[in-house]
Design a protein around this motif. Structure first.
Motif, short mmCIF file in Angstrom:
data_model
loop_
_atom_site.label_atom_id
_atom_site.label_comp_id
_atom_site.label_asym_id
_atom_site.label_seq_id
_atom_site.Cartn_x
_atom_site.Cartn_y
_atom_site.Cartn_z
N LEU A 1 -22.61 -11.44 -27.94
CA LEU A 1 -22.04 -11.01 -26.54
C LEU A 1 -22.30 -9.94 -25.78
O LEU A 1 -22.10 -10.07 -23.89
CB LEU A 1 -22.12 -8.71 -27.82
N PRO A 2 -23.86 -9.55 -24.92
CA PRO A 2 -24.62 -9.22 -23.94
C PRO A 2 -24.25 -10.74 -23.16
O PRO A 2 -24.48 -10.56 -22.37
CB PRO A 2 -26.11 -9.69 -24.01
N GLY A 3 -24.01 -11.64 -23.74
CA GLY A 3 -23.95 -13.47 -23.12
C GLY A 3 -23.03 -13.78 -22.61
O GLY A 3 -22.56 -13.31 -21.19
N VAL A 4 -21.39 -12.87 -23.18
CA VAL A 4 -20.50 -12.92 -22.29
C VAL A 4 -19.51 -12.13 -21.36
O VAL A 4 -19.22 -12.57 -20.63
CB VAL A 4 -19.20 -13.49 -23.47
N VAL A 5 -20.15 -10.95 -21.35
CA VAL A 5 -20.80 -9.98 -20.39
C VAL A 5 -21.25 -10.81 -19.21
O VAL A 5 -20.99 -10.13 -18.40
CB VAL A 5 -20.49 -8.61 -20.41
N LEU A 6 -22.63 -10.66 -19.66
CA LEU A 6 -22.69 -11.60 -17.83
C LEU A 6 -21.97 -13.19 -17.83
O LEU A 6 -21.88 -12.94 -16.08
CB LEU A 6 -24.33 -11.39 -18.43
N GLY A 7 -22.04 -13.75 -18.65
CA GLY A 7 -20.83 -14.61 -17.85
C GLY A 7 -19.16 -14.32 -17.35
O GLY A 7 -19.38 -14.88 -16.42
N ALA A 8 -18.65 -13.25 -17.51
CA ALA A 8 -17.31 -12.48 -16.83
C ALA A 8 -17.43 -12.32 -15.75
O ALA A 8 -17.13 -12.36 -14.32
CB ALA A 8 -17.20 -11.67 -18.19
#
Length: 129
Positions: free
Chosen positions: A77-84
């Motif tokens: 979840l934090p990874g997808v936010v940072l990726g976006a």
């Protein structure tokens, strides 16, 4: 063409679990000529919808390890936010070459891992037979 491509990718997702970015984004870029930012975001939404539709079946079959799922989500979840956020910043600077490189590198690494696992598995089968 788009409907056939969507069908083929959805079958691949159903059979292998792979298809969100590894297959869809490059196919959208190479076959349909979409810009990288649109290909990545379109493939993300497509994979999410397709996987969301099949997820209840996997839950019903009791094929989910909830302990692993919780740990994956804790990092994912934090990874997808940072990726976006990263993707949005790349898009503002029009860094298409960087996006192509990231996509290509990801596909290359995942392909190598899959090939290694396949050949490792074949070696184990040959040695037992």
């Amino acid at each position: 063409m788009e409907v056939l491509l969507g069908f083929a990718i959805a079958v691949a997702i159903g059979v292998t679990g792979v298809g969100g970015g590894v297959i869809t984004a490059p196919a959208l870029i190479l076959l349909l000529g979409l810009p990288p930012i649109e290909a990545v975001t379109t493939s993300l939404i497509f994979a999410s919808v397709v996987k969301l539709l099949i997820a209840p079946q996997y839950l019903w079959r009791k094929q989910v390890d909830f302990r692993i799922l919780a740990k994956l989500l804790a990092g994912g979840l934090p990874g997808v936010v940072l990726g976006a956020i990263f993707l949005e910043r790349l898009n503002k600077g029009q860094h298409s070459a960087t996006l192509y490189g990231i996509l290509g590198g990801t596909i290359f690494v995942m392909s190598c891992i899959h090939l290694y696992r396949l050949t490792k598995g074949l070696g184990a089968v040959k040695s037992t037979g």
